[in-house]
Design a protein around this motif. Structure first.
Motif, mmCIF file in Angstrom:
data_model
loop_
_atom_site.group_PDB
_atom_site.id
_atom_site.type_symbol
_atom_site.label_atom_id
_atom_site.label_comp_id
_atom_site.label_asym_id
_atom_site.label_seq_id
_atom_site.Cartn_x
_atom_site.Cartn_y
_atom_site.Cartn_z
ATOM 1 N N GLU A 104 -4.451 -79.281 -108.162
ATOM 2 C CA GLU A 104 -4.858 -79.382 -109.570
ATOM 3 C C GLU A 104 -3.869 -78.573 -110.390
ATOM 4 O OE1 GLU A 104 -9.561 -80.311 -108.846
ATOM 5 O OE2 GLU A 104 -8.985 -78.357 -109.654
ATOM 6 N N ARG A 105 -4.270 -77.542 -111.065
ATOM 7 C CA ARG A 105 -3.326 -76.789 -111.892
ATOM 8 C C ARG A 105 -3.040 -75.406 -111.337
ATOM 9 N NH1 ARG A 105 -5.103 -78.234 -118.141
ATOM 10 N NH2 ARG A 105 -4.927 -80.499 -117.931
ATOM 11 N N ARG A 106 -3.388 -75.178 -110.079
ATOM 12 C CA ARG A 106 -3.193 -73.856 -109.491
ATOM 13 C C ARG A 106 -2.198 -73.925 -108.333
ATOM 14 N NH1 ARG A 106 -9.019 -70.720 -109.279
ATOM 15 N NH2 ARG A 106 -9.386 -70.716 -111.524
ATOM 16 N N TYR A 107 -1.502 -72.810 -108.147
ATOM 17 C CA TYR A 107 -0.566 -72.686 -107.041
ATOM 18 C C TYR A 107 -1.188 -71.794 -105.961
ATOM 19 C CZ TYR A 107 2.983 -74.698 -110.058
ATOM 20 O OH TYR A 107 3.688 -75.538 -110.881
ATOM 21 N N TYR A 108 -0.956 -72.184 -104.708
ATOM 22 C CA TYR A 108 -1.487 -71.421 -103.584
ATOM 23 C C TYR A 108 -0.357 -71.156 -102.583
ATOM 24 C CZ TYR A 108 -6.021 -72.873 -105.390
ATOM 25 O OH TYR A 108 -7.106 -73.090 -106.201
ATOM 26 N N LEU A 109 -0.280 -69.935 -102.129
ATOM 27 C CA LEU A 109 0.688 -69.573 -101.092
ATOM 28 C C LEU A 109 -0.094 -69.300 -99.810
ATOM 29 C CD1 LEU A 109 3.664 -68.970 -100.401
ATOM 30 C CD2 LEU A 109 3.200 -66.575 -100.995
ATOM 31 N N ARG A 110 0.107 -70.112 -98.803
ATOM 32 C CA ARG A 110 -0.637 -69.991 -97.548
ATOM 33 C C ARG A 110 0.331 -69.961 -96.373
ATOM 34 N NH1 ARG A 110 -3.711 -74.352 -100.031
ATOM 35 N NH2 ARG A 110 -5.746 -73.622 -100.782
ATOM 36 N N ASN A 111 -0.168 -69.427 -95.269
ATOM 37 C CA ASN A 111 0.613 -69.360 -94.038
ATOM 38 C C ASN A 111 0.196 -70.491 -93.103
ATOM 39 O OD1 ASN A 111 0.864 -67.962 -91.029
ATOM 40 N ND2 ASN A 111 2.554 -67.485 -92.421
ATOM 41 N N TYR A 112 1.163 -71.171 -92.552
ATOM 42 C CA TYR A 112 0.898 -72.322 -91.686
ATOM 43 C C TYR A 112 1.586 -72.151 -90.336
ATOM 44 C CZ TYR A 112 -0.629 -74.694 -95.949
ATOM 45 O OH TYR A 112 -1.289 -75.043 -97.098
ATOM 46 N N TRP A 113 0.968 -72.754 -89.311
ATOM 47 C CA TRP A 113 1.529 -72.748 -87.960
ATOM 48 C C TRP A 113 1.758 -74.176 -87.476
ATOM 49 C CZ3 TRP A 113 3.008 -68.441 -85.372
ATOM 50 C CH2 TRP A 113 2.499 -67.216 -85.803
ATOM 51 N N GLY A 114 2.798 -74.332 -86.672
ATOM 52 C CA GLY A 114 2.990 -75.581 -85.966
ATOM 53 C C GLY A 114 2.158 -75.603 -84.691
ATOM 54 N N GLN A 115 2.249 -76.722 -83.960
ATOM 55 C CA GLN A 115 1.414 -76.887 -82.771
ATOM 56 C C GLN A 115 2.040 -76.260 -81.528
ATOM 57 O OE1 GLN A 115 3.477 -79.102 -83.917
ATOM 58 N NE2 GLN A 115 4.523 -80.020 -82.169
ATOM 59 N N GLY A 116 3.284 -75.891 -81.606
ATOM 60 C CA GLY A 116 3.961 -75.257 -80.476
ATOM 61 C C GLY A 116 4.768 -76.254 -79.661
ATOM 62 N N THR A 117 5.861 -75.759 -79.106
ATOM 63 C CA THR A 117 6.693 -76.587 -78.228
ATOM 64 C C THR A 117 7.110 -75.741 -77.025
ATOM 65 O OG1 THR A 117 8.637 -78.037 -78.117
ATOM 66 C CG2 THR A 117 8.854 -76.065 -79.467
ATOM 67 N N GLN A 118 7.003 -76.318 -75.842
ATOM 68 C CA GLN A 118 7.278 -75.598 -74.603
ATOM 69 C C GLN A 118 8.777 -75.567 -74.327
ATOM 70 O OE1 GLN A 118 5.070 -74.050 -72.224
ATOM 71 N NE2 GLN A 118 7.016 -73.327 -71.363
ATOM 72 N N VAL A 119 9.266 -74.385 -74.014
ATOM 73 C CA VAL A 119 10.638 -74.216 -73.547
ATOM 74 C C VAL A 119 10.569 -73.651 -72.135
ATOM 75 C CG1 VAL A 119 12.790 -72.924 -73.830
ATOM 76 C CG2 VAL A 119 11.634 -73.917 -75.826
ATOM 77 N N THR A 120 11.215 -74.322 -71.204
ATOM 78 C CA THR A 120 11.232 -73.880 -69.812
ATOM 79 C C THR A 120 12.677 -73.706 -69.362
ATOM 80 O OG1 THR A 120 9.176 -75.067 -69.345
ATOM 81 C CG2 THR A 120 10.525 -74.417 -67.452
ATOM 82 N N VAL A 121 12.987 -72.491 -68.899
ATOM 83 C CA VAL A 121 14.333 -72.186 -68.423
ATOM 84 C C VAL A 121 14.241 -71.959 -66.922
ATOM 85 C CG1 VAL A 121 16.358 -70.717 -68.669
ATOM 86 C CG2 VAL A 121 14.824 -71.093 -70.631
ATOM 87 N N SER A 122 14.782 -72.896 -66.182
ATOM 88 C CA SER A 122 14.647 -72.841 -64.726
ATOM 89 C C SER A 122 15.738 -73.670 -64.075
ATOM 90 C CB SER A 122 13.278 -73.370 -64.300
ATOM 91 O OG SER A 122 13.186 -73.429 -62.886
ATOM 92 N N SER A 123 16.159 -73.218 -62.896
ATOM 93 C CA SER A 123 17.150 -73.984 -62.139
ATOM 94 C C SER A 123 16.449 -74.909 -61.150
ATOM 95 C CB SER A 123 18.107 -73.044 -61.406
ATOM 96 O OG SER A 123 17.383 -72.142 -60.597
#
Length: 123
Positions: A104-123
């Motif tokens: 509407e006519r107001r501004y809001y500053l909010r914090n948001y998170w993503g769903q996450g992504t897996q990183v795997t470091v392995s041989s």
């Protein structure tokens, strides 16, 4: 409705590289700080790197010299270039952002998170 969608995770060998991306979408007026966190099972979520709207960056000591955070303000996207990956970098990575919206006519500053992504470091 604002969403953060991550991509780029996967399996990589030790010493290898990966680049994570996180795109924000929705009714966005502006984005302040964008950041990457990570969380291992049984541990608290920790800050990996952040970048503000001016491009000022911060890094966790454990990733300094190996990871680089950047952003494309035109695309509302933050990146994390990860080089010289180690097995201990194997965790879920989360995107985070402080986003300003107008409702509407107001501004809001909010914090948001993503769903996450897996990183795997392995041989």
């Amino acid at each position: 409705q604002v969403q953060l969608v991550e991509s780029g995770g996967g399996l990589v060998q030790p010493g290898g590289s990966l680049k994570l991306s996180c795109a924000a979408s929705g009714s966005i007026v502006s984005i302040e700080t964008m950041a990457w966190f990570r969380q291992a099972p049984g541990h608290q979520r920790e800050l990996v790197a952040s970048i503000d709207y001016r491009g000022t960056t911060t890094y966790a000591d454990s990733v300094k010299g190996r990871f680089t955070v950047s952003r494309d303000n035109a695309k509302n996207t933050v990146y994390l270039q990860m080089n010289s990956l180690k097995p201990e970098d194997t965790v879920v990575y989360y995107c985070n952002a402080d986003i300003r919206t107008q409702e509407e006519r107001r501004y809001y500053l909010r914090n948001y998170w993503g769903q996450g992504t897996q990183v795997t470091v392995s041989s």
